[in-house]
Every structure is written in structure tokens, then in C-alpha cells.
Design an enzyme around this catalytic site. Structure first.
Site, PDB file in Angstrom:
ATOM      1  CD  GLU A  13      20.809 -31.892 -23.110  1.00  0.00           C
ATOM      2  OE1 GLU A  13      20.634 -32.218 -24.304  1.00  0.00           O
ATOM      3  OE2 GLU A  13      20.105 -31.057 -22.525  1.00  0.00           O
TER       4      GLU A  13
ATOM      5  CE  LYS B  73      17.826 -30.853 -20.084  1.00  0.00           C
ATOM      6  NZ  LYS B  73      17.271 -30.930 -21.454  1.00  0.00           N
TER       7      LYS B  73
ATOM      8  CE  LYS C 280      19.757 -27.530 -27.896  1.00  0.00           C
ATOM      9  NZ  LYS C 280      18.641 -28.336 -28.416  1.00  0.00           N
TER      10      LYS C 280
ATOM     11  CG  ASP D 240      18.074 -27.606 -21.452  1.00  0.00           C
ATOM     12  OD1 ASP D 240      16.863 -27.883 -21.364  1.00  0.00           O
ATOM     13  OD2 ASP D 240      18.911 -28.359 -21.978  1.00  0.00           O
TER      14      ASP D 240
ATOM     15  CG  ASP E  99      21.085 -28.629 -24.676  1.00  0.00           C
ATOM     16  OD1 ASP E  99      22.114 -29.128 -25.165  1.00  0.00           O
ATOM     17  OD2 ASP E  99      19.933 -29.080 -24.877  1.00  0.00           O
TER      18      ASP E  99
ATOM     19  NE  ARG F  23      16.315 -38.100 -24.590  1.00  0.00           N
ATOM     20  CZ  ARG F  23      15.587 -38.138 -25.690  1.00  0.00           C
ATOM     21  NH1 ARG F  23      15.372 -39.282 -26.312  1.00  0.00           N
ATOM     22  NH2 ARG F  23      15.049 -37.045 -26.179  1.00  0.00           N
TER      23      ARG F  23
ATOM     24  CG  ASP G  71      20.535 -31.118 -28.858  1.00  0.00           C
ATOM     25  OD1 ASP G  71      20.645 -30.652 -27.702  1.00  0.00           O
ATOM     26  OD2 ASP G  71      19.909 -30.550 -29.775  1.00  0.00           O
TER      27      ASP G  71
HETATM   28  N1  BES Z   1      16.835 -28.867 -24.014  1.00  0.00           N
HETATM   29  C1  BES Z   1      16.426 -29.490 -25.217  1.00  0.00           C
HETATM   30  C2  BES Z   1      14.929 -29.465 -25.427  1.00  0.00           C
HETATM   31  C3  BES Z   1      14.345 -28.144 -25.820  1.00  0.00           C
HETATM   32  C4  BES Z   1      14.520 -27.675 -27.104  1.00  0.00           C
HETATM   33  C5  BES Z   1      13.578 -27.436 -24.952  1.00  0.00           C
HETATM   34  C6  BES Z   1      13.962 -26.474 -27.478  1.00  0.00           C
HETATM   35  C7  BES Z   1      12.992 -26.249 -25.324  1.00  0.00           C
HETATM   36  C8  BES Z   1      13.192 -25.764 -26.596  1.00  0.00           C
HETATM   37  C9  BES Z   1      16.858 -30.955 -25.232  1.00  0.00           C
HETATM   38  O1  BES Z   1      18.042 -31.221 -24.593  1.00  0.00           O
HETATM   39  C10 BES Z   1      17.036 -31.324 -26.657  1.00  0.00           C
HETATM   40  O2  BES Z   1      17.908 -30.776 -27.278  1.00  0.00           O
HETATM   41  N2  BES Z   1      16.192 -32.224 -27.143  1.00  0.00           N
HETATM   42  C11 BES Z   1      16.245 -32.636 -28.495  1.00  0.00           C
HETATM   43  C12 BES Z   1      16.022 -34.120 -28.529  1.00  0.00           C
HETATM   44  C13 BES Z   1      16.343 -34.744 -29.850  1.00  0.00           C
HETATM   45  C14 BES Z   1      17.828 -34.648 -30.140  1.00  0.00           C
HETATM   46  C15 BES Z   1      15.888 -36.174 -29.827  1.00  0.00           C
HETATM   47  C16 BES Z   1      15.141 -31.910 -29.250  1.00  0.00           C
HETATM   48  O3  BES Z   1      14.074 -31.657 -28.669  1.00  0.00           O
HETATM   49  O4  BES Z   1      15.376 -31.531 -30.385  1.00  0.00           O
HETATM   50 ZN    ZN Z   2      18.560 -29.945 -23.095  1.00  0.00          ZN
HETATM   51 MN    MN Z   3      19.729 -30.989 -25.887  1.00  0.00          MN
END
Ligand code: BES
Ligand code: ZN
Ligand code: MN
Length: 489
Positions: free
Chosen positions: A347, A263, A275, A286, A268, A349, A345
Site C-alpha cells: 500500500e 509515507k 498480515k 509504518d 498497516d 507505493r 499490503d
Molecule cells: N509497511 C510494509 C513494509 C514493512 C514490513 C516494513 C515489515 C517494515 C517491516 C509494507 O507496506 C509492506 O507490507 N510491504 C510488503 C510488500 C509486498 C506485499 C510486496 C512486504 O514488504 O512484505
Molecule cells: Zn506499509
Molecule cells: Mn503493507
């Protein structure tokens, strides 16, 4: 400054005679220590005395630091207990030895392993030395001391029999080169690691190492491939996306390749599902999955094993703008599946799925994607183990075991179909998010839909890829696991 390792046959006495700025001695492990600490070498009595008085406990992580010791050519000597001699003990011992040298200017280091069986752990020892001395430089200003990078320039590794230790030593060298490279790119701020710059980094890696081939696709080529899901994430950004394809073909032409997908979200923000502000800077990390793929290729370039490995990196920013994808928008992935983007968010996947579909063309033996995918995985497993998901038990076991050997740990989590219930959509084939419960698993269930044609595993490294706080920075994980796994093939 790059650090150079060299391997030598050295007894404890010879190591004491070797002139460096500092000497680290890893004591023989407990099973063999009785005879070795009695053996005649310059510090034998000192060590025995310190053990007898209780000043030097025989436990991994305990050290005895000596300055200007008689019979020792180096300024400082640090004696490290190796505990029971397990990989973890040897790593903890080396880290403690390096910590004892912190703040001293050590350009030249000799480390001597006092016990022949310890040389199997050389990659772990060398990694601990590299981790302890890594210095980030890319965006430090001129005139600061960090600008010149790592102070340690030369490490002599002394073992009982250098011929027997050669293989582990070469693995260690490649591992360190790969991890340093992964850290370099993971740590860079997003304005110094744009998708274009990541693509250029992959190209220069290939240029410097003819064993690695690299092709970088831009927006036009990606549109032609029909990667509508990947493109939907990039829409909000002014930085053009990149799809990086790395190839290392050291194996037989007929041998099915392993595909690694990283990835590469270079920043992000969450997109329109923005966020919160606190700690958002850490979303420059990220792209740690991408960095781990780059690092693994850097190591393969060094080692040249008889293997075929493909690396795929979808790289983009995730930004809000007037062009950005909106919650509720439906996008079409490369294989024709439509996706309702309920949360922009989620993204990661949406870029990995198109890479998973693209991977089919290589008729891979296995595909492993590596991603900072969900905060939920960090909540579940913390910073100790990465989340491992797989549709294939044998592949899951291989990856798990490689992680144990490399001390780059992961833990398998489930993929029961019930976890996909919440991904149902009234307006598309699938939604990109479910409710918050079990978020790491639902993300994996989403990916699984695109990874049906080959043995597949997914490593969610959100909790382990970087450290926050005072020690903020990349860990280069899971380069150690991936390299160990690939080399065990
Ligand atoms: N890059 C983030 C995941 C992440 C968050 C990694 C904090 C490390 C620390 C990912 O893109 C994301 O934002 N995931 C969301 C998914 C949700 C919207 C279903 C998450 O984990 O909050
Ligand atoms: Zn992300
Ligand atoms: Mn995200």
C-alpha cells in the site's frame, strides 16, 4: 520536560570546576592526546595512571568513571577515550559515557570536548546525549515515573572556542529538537496517531513556528485532485485520510524547492491481504517516513536556513473491511495511470505515487520520498543502512555523502528496467507487486513511473526506522541525513 543545551568556552580545568550532577570529558583524540594528558588539569595524573596500568584503554567506547574525584565539582566524572577522533569514534565515546551514567539521576550535565577539532562533531555528540536520555511519555499513565519524561534538563557543552563552534552547536540543537519530535510521533500507538492527529500535529507545528506553513487536505479535496490510488488504500478504514502539505520558504522566491514526501500509513494491517498476527503492533511505525518529514520541518523551523522545502505526507490507515480494496481491483492514480492492486499490503507505493504526481506542481529541484516501504529492504541491508534509489547520480551521491557525515547511513541499490518486468499487468498499466525476489527494487521501480519529471530519490527505511524487541522504539532516522543534506545546499 525539554532539555536545554548551552554552549560555553571551557578548558578541561574549567570543566572540572563547573558544578553539575555529572561531568563527561571527551579526551583529546590520539593524535593530540600526548600533550593534553600531560597538561595540568585536575584529572591529568589519574587519567595517565589509568592508561599506564591498562585500566583505561585509549579506544573509542572505553570510559573511566570516577566518583567524588578531587578537583572535580560534579559528583561523577566520566572520562571518555575519543579514539582517533572520527565522527563515529566521537559518537561511540559519547554513547559509552552516557551509558556509564545510566541509572543515576542526572539533571544537569556538563560535557567538555578536550580537542578543538572535535567541535565539528557537536551535532553527533548532542544527538547521542538526546538518544540516551529520551523518554517516551505520550501514553504512560499518571503516577508512573516515565510520565514526567526526560530527567536530564540542562546540558552545558564546553568547547575550546565557543564562537567557532556556534554553527555546529545550533545545528545540533535543531537536530535534537527534530529527532525528539519525530520519535514522539513515530512511537505513538496508532490510536494516538491517526491521520487526523498527524494533520493536527503538522498544523500545531506551523502555528508554533511562523516560518512553517501547513495545509491539510481531507477526503473531499483529495478526491477532487483525482488521487484514486491514495484513496483506494484509505477505503477500508473508518479514519478519514489526510494529505498534509508543509512549506518552509526561507530561500529566494525564485529558488526551486526541495520536496520531501513521507509515507504516513498510521497502521498497516495489510488490508484484505492481511498480515500475520506476530509483531503486527510494529506496523504502527509504518508512518516513520512521515515522522521524519515532520522532524525535519521541526529542525528547519529552529534553524531558519535560506532554503525552500516542501513536505508532503499522505496519511491513512490500511485496514480490511467491507469497503476495502480487494486484490485484483484496478485503481487510477492522479496522473491517469491505472494500477492493478494484486496485493493490498503493498500500500505504501499506492499512496506515495499520488504524492509524487502532486509534487510536480512545485517544479522541484529534487524530490526525495522516505518510506518504510518493504520488508525486503530490511532483509537486504538490515538495521545499519537504509536503501537509497535514485534516477539521478548527483542526487544519489549527495544523499549518500550526507548520510556518511551524519552517521545516518544509506546504500544505493539499482533501478535496472529488468526489475520492472514483473510489474506488467493484463488488466491495467501496471501491477502494484511483482514476485518476492528483489522486492525493495521492484517497489522503487513502481514509484519511478510516477517520478519522471524531476531528479528523484527514494529512501526505503523499513530496516532502520525503528528498533524491535526490548528496545522497541523509533530511531528518528533519517532526520539526521535529511537535515545534513538540506543544510549542505
Ligand atoms: N509497511 C510494509 C513494509 C514493512 C514490513 C516494513 C515489515 C517494515 C517491516 C509494507 O507496506 C509492506 O507490507 N510491504 C510488503 C510488500 C509486498 C506485499 C510486496 C512486504 O514488504 O512484505
Ligand atoms: Zn506499509
Ligand atoms: Mn503493507
Amino acid at each position: 520536560m525539554t532539555m536545554k543545551f548551552s554552549l560555553k568556552s571551557l578548558s578541561l580545568s574549567q570543566a572540572c570546576a563547573d558544578k553539575s550532577d555529572a561531568l563527561l570529558i571527551l579526551m583529546p583524540s590520539q593524535a593530540t592526546s600526548a600533550k593534553a594528558s600531560k597538561a595540568s588539569w585536575p584529572l591529568a595524573q589519574t587519567v595517565q595512571g589509568a592508561q599506564a596500568s591498562g585500566d583505561f584503554e585509549d579506544k573509542a567506547g572505553k570510559v573511566l568513571t570516577l566518583y567524588g574525584a578531587a578537583g572535580v565539582a560534579s559528583r561523577v566524572a566520566v572520562i571518555m577515550s575519543a579514539g582517533k577522533g572520527s565522527a563515529k569514534d566521537v559518537r561511540d565515546a559519547t554513547s559509552a559515557g552516557m551509558a556509564a551514567l545510566k541509572g543515576r539521576s542526572v539533571k544537569k550535565l556538563t560535557i567538555c570536548l578536550g580537542d578543538e577539532s572535535q567541535s565539528q562533531h557537536l551535532p553527533i555528540v548532542m544527538q547521542a546525549i538526546a538518544d540516551a536520555t529520551y523518554v517516551y511519555t505520550a501514553t504512560k499513565g499518571t503516577g508512573t515515573k516515565d510520565k514526567s519524561g526526560r530527567v536530564l534538563a540542562q546540558v552545558t557543552v564546553g568547547v575550546a572556542d565557543s564562537a567557532k563552534a556556534k554553527k555546529a552547536f545550533v545545528h545540533g540543537q535543531a537536530l535534537v529538537a527534530g529527532m525528539d519530535f519525530a520519535k514522539e510521533w513515530a512511537n505513538r500507538p496508532a490510536n494516538y496517531a491517526t491521520p487526523t492527529m498527524l494533520g493536527d500535529a503538522a498544523k500545531s507545528l506551523a502555528k508554533a513556528h511562523p516560518a512553517v506553513l501547513c495545509e491539510v487536505l481531507g477526503p473531499k479535496e483529495v478526491a477532487k485532485l483525482g488521487m484514486g490510488s491514495f484513496m483506494s488504500v484509505a477505503r477500508g478504514s473508518n479514519e478519514p485520510l489526510r494529505f498534509i502539505v508543509l512549506k518552509y520558504m526561507g530561500g529566494a522566491k525564485s529558488a526551486a524547492p526541495t520536496v520531501l514526501i513521507g509515507k504516513g500509513v498510521t497502521f498497516d494491517t495489510g488490508g484484505i491481504s492481511l498480515k500475520g498476527g506476530a509483531g503486527m503492533d510494529e506496523m504502527k511505525f509504518d508512518m516513520c517516513g512521515a515522522a521524519s518529514v515532520l522532524g525535519t520541518f521541526r529542525a528547519l523551523a529552529e534553524l531558519k536556513p535560506k532554503l525552500n522545502v516542501i513536505g508532503l505526507i499522505p496519511a491513512t490507515e490500511n485496514m480490511p473491511s467491507g469497503h476495502a480494496t480487494k486484490p485484483g481491483d484496478v485503481v487510477t492514480a492522479m496522473d491517469g495511470q491505472t494500477i492493478e492492486v494484486l496485493n493490498t499490503d503493498a500500500e505504501g507505493r499506492l499512496i506515495l505515487n499520488d504524492a509524487l504526481v502532486y509534487a510536480k506542481r512545485f517544479k522541484p529541484a529534487a524530490v526525495v520520498d522516505i518510506a518504510t516501504l518493504t520488508g525486503a529492504c530490511g532483509i537486504a541491508l538490515g538495521a545499519v543502512r537504509a536503501g537509497l534509489f535514485s534516477t539521478n547520480d548527483a542526487l544519489a551521491a549527495e544523499l549518500h555523502n550526507a548520510g556518511e557525515r551524519a552517521l545516518d547511513l544509506c546504500w544505493r541499490l539499482p533501478l535496472d528496467d529488468e526489475y520492472a518486468e514483473g510489474l506488467k499487468s493484463n488488466f491495467a498499466d501496471v501491477a502494484n507487486v511483482s514476485d518476492r525476489q528483489g522486492g525493495a527494487v521492484t517497489a522503487a521501480k513502481f514509484l519511478e513511473r510516477f517520478a519522471k519529471d524531476y531528479p528523484w530519490a527514494h529512501l526505503d527505511i523499513a530496516g532502520v526506522a525503528w528498533k524491535g524487541g526490548r528496545e522497541k522504539g523509533s530511531t528518528a532516522r533519517p532526520v539526521g541525513l535529511l537535515l545534513e543534506w538540506l543544510l549542505s545546499k
